[in-house]
Scaffold this active site. Structure first.
Site, PDB file in Angstrom:
ATOM      1  N   ASN A   9       0.879  -1.162   0.000  1.00 22.42           N
ATOM      2  CA  ASN A   9       0.000   0.000   0.000  1.00 22.42           C
ATOM      3  C   ASN A   9       0.922   1.219   0.000  1.00 22.42           C
ATOM      4  OD1 ASN A   9      -1.817   2.037   0.433  1.00 22.42           O
ATOM      5  ND2 ASN A   9      -2.250   1.504   2.579  1.00 22.42           N
ATOM      6  N   GLU A  97      -6.920   4.717   7.439  1.00 24.78           N
ATOM      7  CA  GLU A  97      -6.661   6.146   7.203  1.00 24.78           C
ATOM      8  C   GLU A  97      -7.849   6.791   6.495  1.00 24.78           C
ATOM      9  OE1 GLU A  97      -2.897   5.548   5.312  1.00 24.78           O
ATOM     10  OE2 GLU A  97      -2.077   4.890   7.226  1.00 24.78           O
ATOM     11  N   GLY A 173       2.126   1.831  10.771  1.00 29.35           N
ATOM     12  CA  GLY A 173       3.117   2.910  10.683  1.00 29.35           C
ATOM     13  C   GLY A 173       3.736   3.274  12.019  1.00 29.35           C
TER      14      GLY A 173
HETATM   15  C1  PEP Z   1      -0.859  -0.011   5.902  1.00 29.90           C
HETATM   16  O1  PEP Z   1      -0.899   1.184   5.730  1.00 29.90           O
HETATM   17  O2  PEP Z   1      -1.716  -0.723   5.382  1.00 29.90           O
HETATM   18  C2  PEP Z   1       0.222  -0.553   6.710  1.00 29.90           C
HETATM   19  C3  PEP Z   1       0.135  -1.763   7.159  1.00 29.90           C
HETATM   20  O3  PEP Z   1       1.303   0.299   6.973  1.00 29.90           O
HETATM   21  P1  PEP Z   1       2.691  -0.098   7.701  1.00 29.90           P
HETATM   22  O4  PEP Z   1       3.150  -1.401   7.096  1.00 29.90           O
HETATM   23  O5  PEP Z   1       3.587   1.032   7.407  1.00 29.90           O
HETATM   24  O6  PEP Z   1       2.364  -0.262   9.160  1.00 29.90           O
END
Ligand code: PEP
Length: 253
Positions: A9, A97, A173
């Site tokens: 993503n 998000e 994140g």
């Molecule tokens: C995401 O945004 O779907 C995600 C899992 O981000 P990260 O791997 O950065 O935690």
């Protein structure tokens, strides 16, 4: 046996001019891993470059959102027909998000998911609890509600076009990952609810990804869990080497 699926993503990262190099780097590094589906979900403006770079490789292009109406006066939106016409195969729906910043609800998740599947694309539907919900002991309640409301009206016939991503919001994140046991517990619940919705046999065929700070260092232990069929990756999907290392961990399972 469910085929593993590792999807990136990209969020609002990576310029159109940077897209081909990243896709090609991933394709090159993962050549020969035929037992894993590899997907790059990119910003809409990167899609033409991503589709062109994916051609002739095993990497499949994806989008990060889609509107439910086929066309009309919806300034700034993109329909599933447009995505399909551009060559997209997968669409992320209901990312936390979008729920947090853009007013996404279980109802709009349901409308988008239905439209994506109807267009012949595969929906990656995200569910997951916040830290406050986990601390309040509401994980099951939140997941069951997001599943039942977000997937209302789907049937066993839709199973092959459906992927669920369990993404605990507190792990996205943040560098904090759910333990393999915490993740497996929720994945098992998701599969049980799927069984109630579309039937046990169909539920067994649906891939359930884990997402939330998945990295080369923790991917193998997460992917070793019975109901974890892949990963939805944010930060670690922005570099070919880290994304490829996660794909290698999936291919080794
Ligand atoms: C995401 O945004 O779907 C995600 C899992 O981000 P990260 O791997 O950065 O935690």
């Amino acid at each position: 046996m469910r085929k593993k699926i590792i999807a990136g993503n990209w969020k609002m990262n990576i310029l159109p001019s940077e897209t081909a190099a990243l896709v090609k780097g991933i394709a090159e590094a993962t050549k020969g891993y035929s037992n894993v589906d590899v997907v790059c979900c990119t910003p809409a403006i990167d899609i033409p470059a991503a589709v062109a770079a994916c051609a002739g490789t095993a990497v499949q292009p994806g989008a990060e959102n889609a509107h439910w109406e086929p066309s009309g006066a919806y300034t700034g939106e993109i329909s599933t027909g447009m995505l399909a016409d551009a060559g997209v195969k997968y669409v992320i729906i209901g990312h936390s998000e979008r729920r947090q910043y853009f007013g996404e609800t279980d109802e709009t998740v349901c409308k988008r998911t239905t439209a994506v599947i109807k267009a012949g694309l595969t929906a990656i539907v995200c569910v997951g609890e916040t830290l406050a919900e986990r601390d309040a002991g509401k994980v099951d309640e939140v997941i069951v509600r997001q599943m039942k409301e977000g997937l209302k009206g789907l049937s066993a016939a839709d199973a092959s076009k459906l992927v669920i991503a369990y993404e605990p919001v507190w792990a996205i994140g943040t560098g904090r990952t759910a333990t393999p046991e915490q993740a497996q517990e929720v994945h098992a619940l998701i599969r049980k609810v799927l069984g109630d919705l579309i039937g046990i046999d169909a539920a067994e065929t649906v891939r359930i990804q884990y997402g939330g700070s998945m990295k080369p260092g923790n991917a193998a232990e997460l992917l070793a869990q019975k109901d974890i069929d892949g990963g939805l990756i944010g930060g670690a999907a922005l570099k070919a080497d880290s994304f490829a290392a996660i794909i290698a961990a999936a291919a080794a399972k």
